[in-house]
Design a protein around this motif. Structure first.
Motif, PDB file in Angstrom:
ATOM      1  N   VAL A  29      74.266  10.741   4.797  1.00 20.40           N
ATOM      2  CA  VAL A  29      73.461   9.777   5.548  1.00 20.40           C
ATOM      3  C   VAL A  29      72.613  10.493   6.593  1.00 20.40           C
ATOM      4  O   VAL A  29      71.402  10.241   6.729  1.00 20.40           O
ATOM      5  N   LEU A  30      73.227  11.411   7.338  1.00 23.58           N
ATOM      6  CA  LEU A  30      72.501  12.094   8.407  1.00 23.58           C
ATOM      7  C   LEU A  30      71.496  13.103   7.868  1.00 23.58           C
ATOM      8  O   LEU A  30      70.504  13.417   8.533  1.00 23.58           O
ATOM      9  N   GLN A  31      71.722  13.610   6.674  1.00 23.68           N
ATOM     10  CA  GLN A  31      70.709  14.454   6.034  1.00 23.68           C
ATOM     11  C   GLN A  31      69.443  13.640   5.777  1.00 23.68           C
ATOM     12  O   GLN A  31      68.314  14.130   5.960  1.00 23.68           O
ATOM     13  N   SER A  32      69.619  12.392   5.370  1.00 26.97           N
ATOM     14  CA  SER A  32      68.462  11.541   5.072  1.00 26.97           C
ATOM     15  C   SER A  32      67.731  11.107   6.336  1.00 26.97           C
ATOM     16  O   SER A  32      66.537  10.781   6.287  1.00 26.97           O
ATOM     17  N   THR A  33      68.427  11.080   7.491  1.00 27.68           N
ATOM     18  CA  THR A  33      67.765  10.683   8.743  1.00 27.68           C
ATOM     19  C   THR A  33      67.349  11.885   9.583  1.00 27.68           C
ATOM     20  O   THR A  33      66.858  11.727  10.701  1.00 27.68           O
ATOM     21  N   GLY A  34      67.560  13.107   9.050  1.00 25.05           N
ATOM     22  CA  GLY A  34      67.133  14.308   9.758  1.00 25.05           C
ATOM     23  C   GLY A  34      68.065  14.768  10.849  1.00 25.05           C
ATOM     24  O   GLY A  34      67.675  15.590  11.696  1.00 25.05           O
ATOM     25  N   LYS A  35      69.309  14.277  10.870  1.00 25.58           N
ATOM     26  CA  LYS A  35      70.245  14.607  11.947  1.00 25.58           C
ATOM     27  C   LYS A  35      71.447  15.423  11.469  1.00 25.58           C
ATOM     28  O   LYS A  35      72.403  15.607  12.226  1.00 25.58           O
ATOM     29  N   ALA A  36      71.421  15.907  10.245  1.00 25.27           N
ATOM     30  CA  ALA A  36      72.587  16.627   9.727  1.00 25.27           C
ATOM     31  C   ALA A  36      72.866  17.900  10.519  1.00 25.27           C
ATOM     32  O   ALA A  36      74.027  18.232  10.802  1.00 25.27           O
ATOM     33  N   LYS A  37      71.816  18.631  10.909  1.00 27.82           N
ATOM     34  CA  LYS A  37      72.008  19.866  11.669  1.00 27.82           C
ATOM     35  C   LYS A  37      72.670  19.577  13.019  1.00 27.82           C
ATOM     36  O   LYS A  37      73.641  20.244  13.407  1.00 27.82           O
ATOM     37  N   SER A  38      72.165  18.577  13.738  1.00 28.70           N
ATOM     38  CA  SER A  38      72.749  18.213  15.032  1.00 28.70           C
ATOM     39  C   SER A  38      74.192  17.740  14.871  1.00 28.70           C
ATOM     40  O   SER A  38      75.057  18.055  15.705  1.00 28.70           O
ATOM     41  N   PHE A  39      74.451  17.021  13.806  1.00 31.02           N
ATOM     42  CA  PHE A  39      75.797  16.513  13.521  1.00 31.02           C
ATOM     43  C   PHE A  39      76.784  17.669  13.357  1.00 31.02           C
ATOM     44  O   PHE A  39      77.858  17.682  13.963  1.00 31.02           O
ATOM     45  N   LEU A  40      76.409  18.667  12.556  1.00 31.77           N
ATOM     46  CA  LEU A  40      77.305  19.799  12.328  1.00 31.77           C
ATOM     47  C   LEU A  40      77.500  20.617  13.600  1.00 31.77           C
ATOM     48  O   LEU A  40      78.611  21.089  13.880  1.00 31.77           O
ATOM     49  N   ILE A  41      76.441  20.784  14.388  1.00 32.41           N
ATOM     50  CA  ILE A  41      76.566  21.528  15.641  1.00 32.41           C
ATOM     51  C   ILE A  41      77.512  20.804  16.601  1.00 32.41           C
ATOM     52  O   ILE A  41      78.412  21.406  17.205  1.00 32.41           O
ATOM     53  N   ASP A  42      77.344  19.489  16.732  1.00 29.87           N
ATOM     54  CA  ASP A  42      78.190  18.725  17.654  1.00 29.87           C
ATOM     55  C   ASP A  42      79.652  18.741  17.225  1.00 29.87           C
ATOM     56  O   ASP A  42      80.552  18.871  18.062  1.00 29.87           O
ATOM     57  N   LEU A  43      79.902  18.603  15.922  1.00 32.21           N
ATOM     58  CA  LEU A  43      81.286  18.670  15.449  1.00 32.21           C
ATOM     59  C   LEU A  43      81.869  20.059  15.661  1.00 32.21           C
ATOM     60  O   LEU A  43      83.051  20.211  16.010  1.00 32.21           O
ATOM     61  N   GLY A  44      81.042  21.093  15.457  1.00 34.03           N
ATOM     62  CA  GLY A  44      81.523  22.455  15.664  1.00 34.03           C
ATOM     63  C   GLY A  44      81.872  22.720  17.119  1.00 34.03           C
ATOM     64  O   GLY A  44      82.919  23.327  17.419  1.00 34.03           O
ATOM     65  N   VAL A  45      81.038  22.270  18.056  1.00 29.14           N
ATOM     66  CA  VAL A  45      81.311  22.441  19.485  1.00 29.14           C
ATOM     67  C   VAL A  45      82.578  21.681  19.881  1.00 29.14           C
ATOM     68  O   VAL A  45      83.417  22.191  20.646  1.00 29.14           O
ATOM     69  N   ALA A  46      82.729  20.461  19.346  1.00 28.31           N
ATOM     70  CA  ALA A  46      83.943  19.681  19.641  1.00 28.31           C
ATOM     71  C   ALA A  46      85.185  20.383  19.110  1.00 28.31           C
ATOM     72  O   ALA A  46      86.246  20.348  19.740  1.00 28.31           O
ATOM     73  N   GLU A  47      85.047  21.041  17.952  1.00 22.22           N
ATOM     74  CA  GLU A  47      86.169  21.786  17.386  1.00 22.22           C
ATOM     75  C   GLU A  47      86.555  22.948  18.305  1.00 22.22           C
ATOM     76  O   GLU A  47      87.738  23.194  18.562  1.00 22.22           O
ATOM     77  N   LEU A  48      85.565  23.662  18.815  1.00 23.19           N
ATOM     78  CA  LEU A  48      85.830  24.779  19.737  1.00 23.19           C
ATOM     79  C   LEU A  48      86.508  24.288  21.012  1.00 23.19           C
ATOM     80  O   LEU A  48      87.461  24.904  21.512  1.00 23.19           O
ATOM     81  N   ASP A  49      86.038  23.169  21.553  1.00 23.12           N
ATOM     82  CA  ASP A  49      86.624  22.631  22.785  1.00 23.12           C
ATOM     83  C   ASP A  49      88.059  22.151  22.563  1.00 23.12           C
ATOM     84  O   ASP A  49      88.921  22.305  23.437  1.00 23.12           O
ATOM     85  N   ARG A  50      88.303  21.557  21.398  1.00 22.47           N
ATOM     86  CA  ARG A  50      89.626  20.990  21.139  1.00 22.47           C
ATOM     87  C   ARG A  50      90.693  22.074  21.020  1.00 22.47           C
ATOM     88  O   ARG A  50      91.805  21.936  21.528  1.00 22.47           O
ATOM     89  N   LYS A  75      69.687  -0.280   6.916  1.00 20.18           N
ATOM     90  CA  LYS A  75      68.969   0.194   8.097  1.00 20.18           C
ATOM     91  C   LYS A  75      69.851   0.200   9.341  1.00 20.18           C
ATOM     92  O   LYS A  75      69.927   1.195  10.074  1.00 20.18           O
ATOM     93  N   GLU A  76      70.554  -0.905   9.620  1.00 22.93           N
ATOM     94  CA  GLU A  76      71.371  -0.989  10.829  1.00 22.93           C
ATOM     95  C   GLU A  76      72.527   0.011  10.781  1.00 22.93           C
ATOM     96  O   GLU A  76      72.867   0.630  11.795  1.00 22.93           O
ATOM     97  N   LEU A  77      73.139   0.163   9.599  1.00 21.88           N
ATOM     98  CA  LEU A  77      74.232   1.121   9.466  1.00 21.88           C
ATOM     99  C   LEU A  77      73.736   2.544   9.704  1.00 21.88           C
ATOM    100  O   LEU A  77      74.382   3.334  10.409  1.00 21.88           O
ATOM    101  N   ALA A  78      72.586   2.893   9.124  1.00 25.53           N
ATOM    102  CA  ALA A  78      72.034   4.236   9.307  1.00 25.53           C
ATOM    103  C   ALA A  78      71.713   4.501  10.772  1.00 25.53           C
ATOM    104  O   ALA A  78      71.968   5.600  11.286  1.00 25.53           O
ATOM    105  N   GLU A  79      71.168   3.503  11.473  1.00 22.29           N
ATOM    106  CA  GLU A  79      70.855   3.669  12.891  1.00 22.29           C
ATOM    107  C   GLU A  79      72.125   3.853  13.711  1.00 22.29           C
ATOM    108  O   GLU A  79      72.187   4.701  14.611  1.00 22.29           O
ATOM    109  N   PHE A  80      73.145   3.080  13.398  1.00 24.24           N
ATOM    110  CA  PHE A  80      74.410   3.209  14.134  1.00 24.24           C
ATOM    111  C   PHE A  80      75.012   4.602  13.949  1.00 24.24           C
ATOM    112  O   PHE A  80      75.435   5.250  14.914  1.00 24.24           O
ATOM    113  N   ILE A  81      75.061   5.067  12.708  1.00 28.87           N
ATOM    114  CA  ILE A  81      75.629   6.391  12.438  1.00 28.87           C
ATOM    115  C   ILE A  81      74.796   7.488  13.102  1.00 28.87           C
ATOM    116  O   ILE A  81      75.344   8.434  13.679  1.00 28.87           O
TER     117      ILE A  81
END
Length: 288
Positions: free
Chosen positions: A246-267, A210-216
């Motif tokens: 892990v993020l697929q199971s917590t419902g955050k996989a879409k946000s995760f991929l979007i954030d990584l994609g935006v960071a890739e564009l900025d970098r 639980k704590e690991l999933a919340e942190f991630i």
């Protein structure tokens, strides 16, 4: 056995008589080379075993998960050991020429998969290049690779036994040539080249994560930013895959991929040719 063209409704009607309440119920994928159908799974109970075909991998995985939870409704609250084998069967040399030969994969004497039948060349060389992903395995100690003639499957041409502990000792797959024992072998001993990894994963009760999933879930941006420049490519692939699951199971996989994609564009900013083309956490996560 339900053919792959059957619908889920027909499969359900056939599954209803199965008793899934025993302690020894096993539901696992079964390789298509054994039952002659793709996307199959197997149900083993104290009364026998059944194999079923599905229309796709996704449908098969849904069936397996549903049936496992029916058989073990408290599965997530129990500690368990998950065993899996990934094996590339590449090629063989110094075989009897012009013979159609298969490679059979046995775990502790039980056949789990086999390659397609191919003809050895005049020089005794034969190439398969086939990958086998065997999951939800029972506890096993050894892998036996047996080469058999296609027209005489019961007669082994050559074989070798590999301790699974050897394939589990390294984090990366182990690749090597294995000399084969063969009856009437000449001066040159037949050999088989394979690359494999055996994994024993201890899964704890879900509450322990639980704590690991919340942190991630809430800190994946900082985590990726810190680890990106410091870890090797092979570790990026493993980490990205774990984060996506892990993020697929917590419902955050879409946000995760979007954030990584935006960071890739900025970098990369104006270096557009490199966007999503380097070995970054973003590209590995999208692949996953």
């Amino acid at each position: 056995r339900v053919p792959s063209r059957s619908s889920s409704r027909e499969s359900l009607l056939l599954l209803q008589p199965l008793d899934l309440t025993g302690a020894n119920v096993v539901v696992r994928p079964v390789h298509g080379s054994i039952v002659g159908e793709k996307h199959c799974f197997q149900v083993l109970t104290g009364r026998g075993r059944w194999a079923f075909g599905c229309a796709s991998v996704a449908e098969r995985d849904r069936w397996i998960e549903t049936l496992r939870r029916t058989a073990q409704p408290n599965k997530d609250n129990c500690e368990r050991l998950e065993l899996a084998l990934s094996l590339w069967v590449y090629e063989a040399r110094d075989l009897p020429p012009r013979r159609r030969i298969r490679c059979h994969l046995h775990l502790d004497g039980t056949l789990f998969a086999r390659t397609t039948a191919k003809v050895a060349g005049a020089d005794g060389e034969l190439f398969w290049g086939e990958l086998f992903q065997l999951a939800a395995l029972p506890p096993c100690r050894s892998l036996t690779l047996t080469l058999c003639r296609d027209d005489q499957a019961s007669q082994a041409v050559a074989s070798v036994t590999v301790p699974l502990a050897e394939l589990a000792a390294t984090r990366q797959p182990l690749e090597r040539w294995y000399p084969l024992s063969a009856a009437g072998a000449g001066e040159r001993v037949p050999a088989l080249r394979v690359r494999g990894r055996y994994r024993e994963v201890k899964v704890l009760p879900i509450v322990r994560y639980k704590e690991l999933a919340e942190f991630i879930t809430f800190h994946y941006r900082e985590l990726c930013a810190r680890l990106e420049p410091t870890i090797a490519v092979r570790h990026k692939e493993e980490l990205a895959g774990a984060l996506v699951r892990v993020l697929q199971s917590t419902g955050k996989a879409k946000s995760f991929l979007i954030d990584l994609g935006v960071a890739e564009l900025d970098r990369f900013d104006e270096r557009e040719a490199l966007i999503f083309r380097e070995n970054t956490l973003a590209t590995k996560a999208i692949d996953e």
